[in-house]
Design an enzyme around this catalytic site. Structure first.
Site, PDB file in Angstrom:
ATOM      1  N   LYS A  71       0.837  -1.205   0.000  1.00 44.83           N
ATOM      2  CA  LYS A  71       0.000   0.000   0.000  1.00 44.83           C
ATOM      3  C   LYS A  71       0.878   1.265   0.000  1.00 44.83           C
ATOM      4  CE  LYS A  71      -3.613  -2.454   2.571  1.00 44.83           C
ATOM      5  NZ  LYS A  71      -4.515  -2.410   3.743  1.00 44.83           N
ATOM      6  N   TYR A 100     -12.607  -3.249  -2.436  1.00 43.39           N
ATOM      7  CA  TYR A 100     -13.063  -3.197  -1.042  1.00 43.39           C
ATOM      8  C   TYR A 100     -14.587  -3.253  -0.933  1.00 43.39           C
ATOM      9  CZ  TYR A 100      -8.328  -2.103   0.600  1.00 43.39           C
ATOM     10  OH  TYR A 100      -6.990  -2.168   0.924  1.00 43.39           O
ATOM     11  N   PHE A 132     -15.383   3.475   7.909  1.00 45.35           N
ATOM     12  CA  PHE A 132     -14.034   3.858   7.465  1.00 45.35           C
ATOM     13  C   PHE A 132     -13.797   3.594   5.980  1.00 45.35           C
ATOM     14  CE2 PHE A 132     -13.976  -0.338   9.518  1.00 45.35           C
ATOM     15  CZ  PHE A 132     -13.500  -1.149   8.500  1.00 45.35           C
ATOM     16  N   ASN A 188      -1.459  -0.185   7.591  1.00 42.88           N
ATOM     17  CA  ASN A 188      -0.988  -1.555   7.829  1.00 42.88           C
ATOM     18  C   ASN A 188      -0.191  -2.135   6.656  1.00 42.88           C
ATOM     19  OD1 ASN A 188      -3.093  -2.146   6.144  1.00 42.88           O
ATOM     20  ND2 ASN A 188      -4.157  -3.526   7.548  1.00 42.88           N
ATOM     21  N   HIS A 222      -1.589  -5.536   1.583  1.00 41.82           N
ATOM     22  CA  HIS A 222      -2.819  -6.331   1.431  1.00 41.82           C
ATOM     23  C   HIS A 222      -2.464  -7.731   0.956  1.00 41.82           C
ATOM     24  CE1 HIS A 222      -6.579  -7.882  -0.205  1.00 41.82           C
ATOM     25  NE2 HIS A 222      -5.887  -8.168  -1.287  1.00 41.82           N
ATOM     26  N   GLU A 269      -9.194 -10.687  -7.510  1.00 46.42           N
ATOM     27  CA  GLU A 269      -8.327  -9.510  -7.365  1.00 46.42           C
ATOM     28  C   GLU A 269      -7.249  -9.471  -8.444  1.00 46.42           C
ATOM     29  OE1 GLU A 269      -7.146 -10.008  -3.270  1.00 46.42           O
ATOM     30  OE2 GLU A 269      -9.134  -9.416  -2.540  1.00 46.42           O
TER      31      GLU A 269
HETATM   32  P1  GTP Z   1      -6.336  -6.747   3.577  1.00 42.99           P
HETATM   33  O1  GTP Z   1      -5.254  -7.767   3.416  1.00 42.99           O
HETATM   34  O2  GTP Z   1      -5.848  -5.328   3.352  1.00 42.99           O
HETATM   35  O3  GTP Z   1      -7.615  -7.077   2.830  1.00 42.99           O
HETATM   36  O4  GTP Z   1      -6.695  -6.754   5.126  1.00 42.99           O
HETATM   37  P2  GTP Z   1      -7.527  -7.831   5.926  1.00 42.99           P
HETATM   38  O5  GTP Z   1      -8.068  -8.899   5.030  1.00 42.99           O
HETATM   39  O6  GTP Z   1      -6.644  -8.245   7.061  1.00 42.99           O
HETATM   40  O7  GTP Z   1      -8.729  -6.953   6.489  1.00 42.99           O
HETATM   41  P3  GTP Z   1     -10.106  -6.512   5.763  1.00 42.99           P
HETATM   42  O8  GTP Z   1     -10.212  -7.092   4.400  1.00 42.99           O
HETATM   43  O9  GTP Z   1     -11.199  -6.754   6.747  1.00 42.99           O
HETATM   44  O10 GTP Z   1      -9.899  -4.944   5.657  1.00 42.99           O
HETATM   45  C1  GTP Z   1      -9.252  -4.383   4.541  1.00 42.99           C
HETATM   46  C2  GTP Z   1      -8.458  -3.167   4.971  1.00 42.99           C
HETATM   47  O11 GTP Z   1      -9.335  -2.194   5.488  1.00 42.99           O
HETATM   48  C3  GTP Z   1      -7.459  -3.426   6.105  1.00 42.99           C
HETATM   49  O12 GTP Z   1      -6.225  -3.917   5.652  1.00 42.99           O
HETATM   50  C4  GTP Z   1      -7.292  -2.032   6.681  1.00 42.99           C
HETATM   51  O13 GTP Z   1      -6.366  -1.283   5.891  1.00 42.99           O
HETATM   52  C5  GTP Z   1      -8.670  -1.440   6.494  1.00 42.99           C
HETATM   53  N1  GTP Z   1      -9.432  -1.543   7.738  1.00 42.99           N
HETATM   54  C6  GTP Z   1     -10.013  -2.641   8.283  1.00 42.99           C
HETATM   55  N2  GTP Z   1     -10.604  -2.342   9.458  1.00 42.99           N
HETATM   56  C7  GTP Z   1     -10.363  -1.009   9.661  1.00 42.99           C
HETATM   57  C8  GTP Z   1     -10.712  -0.075  10.700  1.00 42.99           C
HETATM   58  O14 GTP Z   1     -11.358  -0.420  11.692  1.00 42.99           O
HETATM   59  N3  GTP Z   1     -10.286   1.217  10.518  1.00 42.99           N
HETATM   60  C9  GTP Z   1      -9.589   1.627   9.423  1.00 42.99           C
HETATM   61  N4  GTP Z   1      -9.199   2.910   9.312  1.00 42.99           N
HETATM   62  N5  GTP Z   1      -9.241   0.783   8.441  1.00 42.99           N
HETATM   63  C10 GTP Z   1      -9.628  -0.504   8.558  1.00 42.99           C
HETATM   64 MG    MG Z   2      -9.138  -8.483   3.266  1.00 47.17          MG
END
Ligand code: GTP
Ligand code: MG
Length: 147
Positions: free
Chosen positions: A9, A49, A57, A112, A115, A126
């Protein structure tokens, strides 16, 4: 062979973590099959997403992903999807174990770093969305030493 979609990212790129992240995937035994540097477009991010579109968020994520370049990659290997998730660690870097990418380099969920696809189906969706069909098949000449 299984494929996963991994994306560094904008925060990971700006912090110059590309080489360290790629090194972890290579050393684990996966192969890089395709990569592309892009500044993501809003419509691609909204599709990527879509599972989070009702979250408060959602806009914050889309805007932060549009704030700079990302490195979109396809990594190949046995169990590439779950291996990728293990290398990356928990979504919230505070919960991610030390030794994972998020655990070692991140502090907050909004920054973070990386992805990784969570299922084989999502990985294929994807890859199609970000890279398209132009992914070379990888030949493993060292398979017997990895598996
Ligand atoms: P990815 O590998 O990025 O898909 O992450 P993930 O699979 O561990 O988590 P998820 O798909 O649920 O969420 C996608 C992304 O949304 C996360 O990597 C974060 O960058 C963002 N995200 C998730 N939860 C939060 C939150 O509570 N606050 C914020 N600001 N961002 C969030
Ligand atoms: Mg995810």
């Amino acid at each position: 062979m299984e494929r996963t979609f991994i994306m560094i990212k904008p925060d990971g790129i700006k912090r110059r973590l590309i080489s360290r992240i790629i090194q972890r995937f290579e050393e684990k035994g996966l192969y890089l099959a395709a990569s592309k540097c892009v500044i993501p477009k809003r419509d691609v991010l909204e599709q990527h997403y879509s599972h989070l579109s009702s979250k408060p968020f959602f806009n914050e994520i889309v805007e932060s992903m549009m704030s700079g370049m990302v490195l979109a990659m396809v990594w190949v290997g046995k169990n590439a999807v779950s291996t990728g998730r293990k290398l990356i660690g928990e979504t919230d870097p505070q919960a991610a174990s030390i030794g994972t990418i998020r655990g070692d380099y991140g502090i907050t969920v909004g920054k973070n770093i990386i992805h990784g696809s969570d299922t084989v189906e999502n990985a294929e969706r994807e890859i199609k969305l970000w890279i398209g069909d132009d992914v070379q098949p990888v030949s493993f000449f060292d398979e017997a030493w990895i598996y």
